[in-house]
Design a protein around this motif. Structure first.
Motif, PDB file in Angstrom:
ATOM      1  N   SER A 118      53.426   3.178  52.418  1.00 37.15           N
ATOM      2  CA  SER A 118      52.888   3.737  51.176  1.00 37.15           C
ATOM      3  C   SER A 118      51.980   2.746  50.453  1.00 37.15           C
ATOM      4  O   SER A 118      51.077   3.152  49.711  1.00 37.15           O
ATOM      5  CB  SER A 118      54.023   4.171  50.249  1.00 37.15           C
ATOM      6  OG  SER A 118      54.846   3.077  49.920  1.00 37.15           O
ATOM      7  N   ASP A 119      52.186   1.449  50.689  1.00 40.96           N
ATOM      8  CA  ASP A 119      51.344   0.450  50.035  1.00 40.96           C
ATOM      9  C   ASP A 119      49.893   0.592  50.477  1.00 40.96           C
ATOM     10  O   ASP A 119      48.969   0.594  49.657  1.00 40.96           O
ATOM     11  CB  ASP A 119      51.838  -0.970  50.344  1.00 40.96           C
ATOM     12  CG  ASP A 119      53.177  -1.280  49.695  1.00 40.96           C
ATOM     13  OD1 ASP A 119      53.551  -0.580  48.741  1.00 40.96           O
ATOM     14  OD2 ASP A 119      53.850  -2.216  50.155  1.00 40.96           O
ATOM     15  N   GLN A 153      44.293   2.772  49.936  1.00 39.48           N
ATOM     16  CA  GLN A 153      43.205   3.570  50.493  1.00 39.48           C
ATOM     17  C   GLN A 153      42.839   4.761  49.609  1.00 39.48           C
ATOM     18  O   GLN A 153      41.880   5.479  49.906  1.00 39.48           O
ATOM     19  CB  GLN A 153      43.604   4.076  51.881  1.00 39.48           C
ATOM     20  CG  GLN A 153      43.757   2.976  52.919  1.00 39.48           C
ATOM     21  CD  GLN A 153      44.464   3.465  54.178  1.00 39.48           C
ATOM     22  OE1 GLN A 153      44.937   4.594  54.248  1.00 39.48           O
ATOM     23  NE2 GLN A 153      44.569   2.592  55.161  1.00 39.48           N
ATOM     24  N   GLY A 154      43.614   5.005  48.547  1.00 39.61           N
ATOM     25  CA  GLY A 154      43.337   6.129  47.672  1.00 39.61           C
ATOM     26  C   GLY A 154      43.916   7.438  48.148  1.00 39.61           C
ATOM     27  O   GLY A 154      43.510   8.518  47.688  1.00 39.61           O
ATOM     28  N   LEU A 155      44.893   7.372  49.053  1.00 38.32           N
ATOM     29  CA  LEU A 155      45.488   8.587  49.610  1.00 38.32           C
ATOM     30  C   LEU A 155      46.667   9.100  48.806  1.00 38.32           C
ATOM     31  O   LEU A 155      47.200  10.168  49.095  1.00 38.32           O
ATOM     32  CB  LEU A 155      45.943   8.329  51.057  1.00 38.32           C
ATOM     33  CG  LEU A 155      44.843   7.888  52.025  1.00 38.32           C
ATOM     34  CD1 LEU A 155      45.432   7.596  53.403  1.00 38.32           C
ATOM     35  CD2 LEU A 155      43.755   8.951  52.122  1.00 38.32           C
ATOM     36  N   MET A 156      47.078   8.334  47.787  1.00 38.45           N
ATOM     37  CA  MET A 156      48.218   8.751  46.973  1.00 38.45           C
ATOM     38  C   MET A 156      47.809   8.748  45.511  1.00 38.45           C
ATOM     39  O   MET A 156      47.019   9.583  45.083  1.00 38.45           O
ATOM     40  CB  MET A 156      49.431   7.842  47.266  1.00 38.45           C
ATOM     41  CG  MET A 156      49.938   7.972  48.703  1.00 38.45           C
ATOM     42  SD  MET A 156      51.295   6.878  49.139  1.00 38.45           S
ATOM     43  CE  MET A 156      52.619   7.510  48.122  1.00 38.45           C
ATOM     44  N   ASP A 157      48.303   7.811  44.741  1.00 37.06           N
ATOM     45  CA  ASP A 157      47.966   7.752  43.318  1.00 37.06           C
ATOM     46  C   ASP A 157      46.492   7.417  43.131  1.00 37.06           C
ATOM     47  O   ASP A 157      45.924   6.614  43.876  1.00 37.06           O
ATOM     48  CB  ASP A 157      48.820   6.692  42.618  1.00 37.06           C
ATOM     49  CG  ASP A 157      50.303   6.920  42.848  1.00 37.06           C
ATOM     50  OD1 ASP A 157      50.701   8.089  42.929  1.00 37.06           O
ATOM     51  OD2 ASP A 157      51.044   5.932  42.957  1.00 37.06           O
ATOM     52  N   GLN A 158      45.887   8.003  42.099  1.00 40.51           N
ATOM     53  CA  GLN A 158      44.457   7.797  41.867  1.00 40.51           C
ATOM     54  C   GLN A 158      44.170   6.842  40.706  1.00 40.51           C
ATOM     55  O   GLN A 158      43.014   6.599  40.389  1.00 40.51           O
ATOM     56  CB  GLN A 158      43.779   9.144  41.609  1.00 40.51           C
ATOM     57  CG  GLN A 158      43.813  10.080  42.813  1.00 40.51           C
ATOM     58  CD  GLN A 158      43.151   9.460  44.034  1.00 40.51           C
ATOM     59  OE1 GLN A 158      41.997   9.039  43.979  1.00 40.51           O
ATOM     60  NE2 GLN A 158      43.886   9.392  45.142  1.00 40.51           N
ATOM     61  N   THR A 186      49.239  -1.887  40.765  1.00 44.52           N
ATOM     62  CA  THR A 186      50.115  -2.874  41.391  1.00 44.52           C
ATOM     63  C   THR A 186      50.955  -2.155  42.436  1.00 44.52           C
ATOM     64  O   THR A 186      50.912  -0.928  42.533  1.00 44.52           O
ATOM     65  CB  THR A 186      51.013  -3.552  40.358  1.00 44.52           C
ATOM     66  OG1 THR A 186      51.739  -2.532  39.645  1.00 44.52           O
ATOM     67  CG2 THR A 186      50.184  -4.376  39.365  1.00 44.52           C
ATOM     68  N   MET A 187      51.730  -2.907  43.194  1.00 45.09           N
ATOM     69  CA  MET A 187      52.425  -2.279  44.318  1.00 45.09           C
ATOM     70  C   MET A 187      53.828  -2.809  44.506  1.00 45.09           C
ATOM     71  O   MET A 187      54.190  -3.873  44.010  1.00 45.09           O
ATOM     72  CB  MET A 187      51.634  -2.517  45.612  1.00 45.09           C
ATOM     73  CG  MET A 187      50.350  -1.731  45.700  1.00 45.09           C
ATOM     74  SD  MET A 187      49.479  -2.108  47.237  1.00 45.09           S
ATOM     75  CE  MET A 187      49.184  -3.849  46.998  1.00 45.09           C
ATOM     76  N   GLY A 188      54.577  -2.037  45.299  1.00 47.63           N
ATOM     77  CA  GLY A 188      55.889  -2.466  45.751  1.00 47.63           C
ATOM     78  C   GLY A 188      57.021  -1.926  44.906  1.00 47.63           C
ATOM     79  O   GLY A 188      56.871  -1.695  43.702  1.00 47.63           O
ATOM     80  N   ALA A 230      49.339  -9.122  55.479  1.00 47.46           N
ATOM     81  CA  ALA A 230      50.508  -8.257  55.674  1.00 47.46           C
ATOM     82  C   ALA A 230      50.077  -6.806  55.856  1.00 47.46           C
ATOM     83  O   ALA A 230      50.609  -6.088  56.711  1.00 47.46           O
ATOM     84  CB  ALA A 230      51.463  -8.397  54.494  1.00 47.46           C
ATOM     85  N   HIS A 231      49.106  -6.359  55.050  1.00 48.47           N
ATOM     86  CA  HIS A 231      48.606  -4.992  55.183  1.00 48.47           C
ATOM     87  C   HIS A 231      47.947  -4.788  56.547  1.00 48.47           C
ATOM     88  O   HIS A 231      48.137  -3.751  57.190  1.00 48.47           O
ATOM     89  CB  HIS A 231      47.614  -4.687  54.066  1.00 48.47           C
ATOM     90  CG  HIS A 231      48.265  -4.249  52.797  1.00 48.47           C
ATOM     91  ND1 HIS A 231      47.867  -3.136  52.097  1.00 48.47           N
ATOM     92  CD2 HIS A 231      49.306  -4.774  52.111  1.00 48.47           C
ATOM     93  CE1 HIS A 231      48.633  -2.997  51.019  1.00 48.47           C
ATOM     94  NE2 HIS A 231      49.502  -3.991  51.004  1.00 48.47           N
TER      95      HIS A 231
END
Length: 303
Positions: free
Chosen positions: A42-43, A48-53, A58-60, A282-283
């Protein structure tokens, strides 16, 4: 505090380490000095803009660290305790994180191994709950050698069920170590499962999302006996339930997983670790799929 963030969508190169205000624990929460944070598919989907816009992001949400601040009403942990859990209101891939759901780290685990746990154990337990797995059932887990698959097999066995797990031939011992009976992926899988369970299985969980939902439906006796966590399109096509966290999360597993780990009944392999500053690497490793096991970012020491 330092935290990973991106301000535009794109490849791993858009990730940066920025300074953000220190978060603070609210009622029932703890703040931890982060030592490790899990990395999930999901990160990079968010990046990539495929989830939240929203931007910036931030992430994780998987964290292991040392408690350094207690919110009002917290009594089950103290300052200095090692804990792991979910950061749901702010970044996990950062120097500090606030946890709303947490538990003590099992004594045998380091921070990296603990940070690999939350998503795997919650997702597996939630799917088993939705299937209604109980003592005496025979469960087929499609994709049983990965983190979530291992958890599903281990939890099913702990509930008194028989667990048959599909995996590659090289991972049969992994499934056996969790108490499951391995079956090789690919052509002939249905026949191999029926060799172990001539009348089929009671329930089936699809973790791999590799297009075998019709086979699982056949083996389990109908789509109502199958749950997938990985094949949304197939779930819609075949009338199978797609497991979502918004239907209720199995957060109780954070408190229960320690006993299973300490008894040797479950583990999540850490495939590779990276410093927080190397989050882009890591990505890249995650997107290529070349690393077996969980990807974890390290912030400070590993124990």
């Amino acid at each position: 505090m330092k935290a990973a963030q991106f301000s535009r969508f794109g490849g791993p190169e858009v990730l940066e380490i920025v300074d953000l205000p220190d978060p603070h624990a609210g009622p029932g929460q703890v703040r931890v000095a982060v030592r490790a944070a899990g990395v999930n598919a999901s990160d990079w989907k968010k990046r990539q803009g495929l989830m939240d816009q929203e931007l910036p992001q931030t992430m994780g949400y998987e964290v292991a660290g040392i408690v350094d601040e207690l919110g009002e009403g917290v009594t089950k942990v103290d300052i200095g305790d090692r804990v792991f859990g979910f950061s749901t209101e702010g970044p996990a891939q950062a120097e500090l994180a606030v946890l709303s759901f947490y538990a003590p780290i099992p004594a045998s685990l380091d921070f990296a191994a603990a940070a690999a746990l939350p998503v795997a154990v919650e997702t597996a337990a939630r799917a088993l709950d939705q299937l209604g797995v109980r003592n005496g059932n025979t469960l087929l887990v499609n994709g049983a050698s990965g983190s979530i698959g291992r958890a599903a097999v281990s939890f099913a066995v702990a509930r008194g069920a028989r667990a048959i797990g599909t995996c590659g031939a090289a991972n049969h011992e992994v499934v056996r170590s969790c108490g499951g009976e391995p079956v090789t992926y690919g052509d002939g899988m249905v026949q191999r499962v029926r060799a172990l369970a001539p009348d089929g299985v009671d329930l089936a969980l699809d973790v791999a999302g590799n297009g075998v939902l019709p086979d699982l439906i056949d083996l389990a006796g109908g789509p109502e006996h199958v749950v997938t966590i990985a094949d949304f399109a197939g779930a819609e096509q075949y009338g199978v339930r797609f497991s979502r966290g918004d239907a209720g999360r199995a957060l109780y597993t954070l408190d229960q997983i320690g006993d299973l780990i300490e008894s040797g009944g479950f583990s999540v392999p850490v495939g590779a670790t990276f410093p927080l500053t190397d989050i882009a690497e890591a990505h890249r490793a995650g997107e290529t799929g070349q690393v077996g096991g969980k990807l974890v970012l390290l912030v400070g020491g590993s124990r």
